[in-house]
Design a protein around this motif. Structure first.
Motif, short mmCIF file in Angstrom:
data_model
loop_
_atom_site.label_atom_id
_atom_site.label_comp_id
_atom_site.label_asym_id
_atom_site.label_seq_id
_atom_site.Cartn_x
_atom_site.Cartn_y
_atom_site.Cartn_z
N PRO A 129 -7.09 3.82 13.14
CA PRO A 129 -5.92 3.54 12.30
C PRO A 129 -6.31 3.14 10.88
N VAL A 130 -5.53 3.64 9.92
CA VAL A 130 -5.73 3.34 8.50
C VAL A 130 -4.42 2.83 7.92
N LYS A 138 1.41 12.86 0.07
CA LYS A 138 0.67 13.58 1.11
C LYS A 138 -0.06 12.65 2.07
N ILE A 139 -0.14 11.38 1.72
CA ILE A 139 -0.79 10.42 2.63
C ILE A 139 0.03 10.25 3.90
N THR A 140 1.34 10.22 3.75
CA THR A 140 2.21 9.97 4.92
C THR A 140 3.21 11.09 5.21
N ILE A 147 -2.29 7.26 10.32
CA ILE A 147 -2.30 6.89 8.90
C ILE A 147 -0.96 6.28 8.48
N PHE A 148 -1.04 5.08 7.89
CA PHE A 148 0.14 4.38 7.38
C PHE A 148 -0.13 3.99 5.93
N ALA A 367 5.58 5.43 6.01
CA ALA A 367 5.58 4.86 4.66
C ALA A 367 6.24 3.48 4.66
N GLY A 368 7.32 3.34 5.42
CA GLY A 368 7.85 2.02 5.72
C GLY A 368 8.84 1.39 4.77
#
Length: 390
Positions: A129-130, A138-140, A147-148, A367-368
């Motif tokens: 987990p990251v 593009k990260i999430t 990946i978070f 992303a949250g």
């Protein structure tokens, strides 16, 4: 020999065996205390250092708290910190080392979008987990299982900027001037994808190198179009150079930047040319705009702690470091060092009042945050002030 004598002999034998193990070693079991390891990849040198340095300071604050509190559930915690030197290739090498050699249970990082994408690729395959501190969409998107992120993502920040163009500036045509790195190109792609929804067209799309200090050629091209405002997408020093170049050329179009300029470094680099620059950013930059409640309390508590230790005001990058490390540690309080369980605990997080905002993750959202986390800010007399919107 009666039973009591036999039991006594067995106990004595065990005690002798344990003493020998402790004194001479060689036993199959270890007396070494178990330790939980968290990998940290930040940019402490290179172009992204103004992001990575406050992130590391925040992580060090939590590290000291854990040392004082005897770790997580009585188990000591080690933060293994790597400087990627603002180089995605070095970030990729660092994450491989942290996973294979250090056996970390989770990773915090990186500081830039490029480095984070390199980290995400390796970590996804290794199922580690990251929690990232960079903002690239593009990260999430699309969701990667492990990946978070804690930074308000590009898609969200750009939506806020486009709403400002539409409702406040009432412009129909904008120019994009962006860094050619992953963060800049990802942001430009998001603008082009979202702009039509707000009745906005792209009059020009120009780029520059991360280390470039003169963007007069790109700005001159923009002046030959019918752009009514310029959206600058990048982190320093590029945007500061653009602000100064615009003043040199006498360009009076509105300068709207990304949240990547949301630190005092931009004001220091751009000087008087920073006056009037507007950008969307987390409300933590102006705590007075945060509604009363747990989020505001979290910002106030962290701000006081950070200033007391470092003598500095918090900025979004300090917040990213604090939120990311706390989210990982809170998950480990339940999951221990189990990577899959840590991932599951993070994904189950609901209504968590961090410093960047109130986080709610789900299987479809890593992303949250939502638009309520953001505010439009203007630089006025060297200070950040809220842009009052209708």
């Amino acid at each position: 020999m009666d039973r009591r004598a036999s039991a006594l002999l067995i106990v004595l034998a065990v005690l002798v065996s344990m003493t020998a193990c402790l004194t001479f070693g060689g036993c199959s079991w270890s007396t070494k205390k178990r330790k939980l390891k968290i990998g940290v990849i930040v940019s402490l040198s290179g172009l992204a250092a103004p992001l990575g340095e406050p992130e590391q300071r925040s992580i060090n604050l939590l590290k000291k708290q854990l040392e004082r509190d005897h770790g997580i559930n009585g188990t000591s915690v080690e933060f293994v910190i790597e400087d990627d030197e603002s180089d995605p290739a070095k970030a990729g090498a660092a994450v491989s080392r942290l996973i294979a050699q250090e056996k970390v249970s989770a990773i915090i990082g990186g500081s830039s979008t490029g480095s984070t994408l390199a980290i995400a690729s390796v970590s996804t395959n290794a199922m580690v987990p990251v929690v990232a501190m960079a903002a690239g969409t593009k990260i999430t998107q699309p969701v990667r299982n492990y990946i978070f992120s804690v930074a308000p993502g590009d898609a969200l920040v750009i939506k806020k900027a486009l709403l400002y163009f539409q409702n406040e500036l009432k412009v129909k045509k904008i120019a994009i001037l962006h860094d050619s790195n992953a963060y800049g190109t990802g942001g430009a792609d998001q603008v082009k994808a979202q702009a039509p929804q707000y009745g906005i067209s792209i009059a020009a799309n120009e780029s520059y190198g991360s280390a470039d200090t003169d963007m007069i050629a790109q700005l001159t091209k923009i002046t030959r179009t019918d752009a009514q405002a310029i959206l600058v997408w990048g982190t320093n020093p590029g945007p500061a150079s653009i602000a100064k170049n615009m003043r040199q050329l006498g360009i009076d179009l509105p300068f709207v930047g990304s949240s990547g300029i949301a630190n005092k470094n931009f004001i220091e680099l751009a000087g008087a040319a920073s006056e009037g620059v507007i950008f969307p950013v987390s409300r933590l930059l102006l705590p007075s705009t945060i509604p009363s409640g747990k989020w505001k309390n979290a910002v106030g508590k962290f701000s006081g702690l950070y200033k007391n230790v470092y003598g500095k005001e918090i900025d979004p990058f300090a917040a990213h470091g604090w939120d990311a490390s706390n989210i990982v540690v809170n998950a480990m309080k339940v999951a221990g060092g189990d990577r899959a369980k840590i991932r599951d605990e993070i994904e189950k997080l609901k209504n968590y009042a961090g410093v960047d905002g109130v986080f709610t993750y789900s299987p479809t959202d890593h992303a949250g945050l939502d638009l309520k986390a953001l505010v439009m800010v203007k630089i006025q007399n060297g200070q950040w002030v809220e842009v009052r919107q209708q």
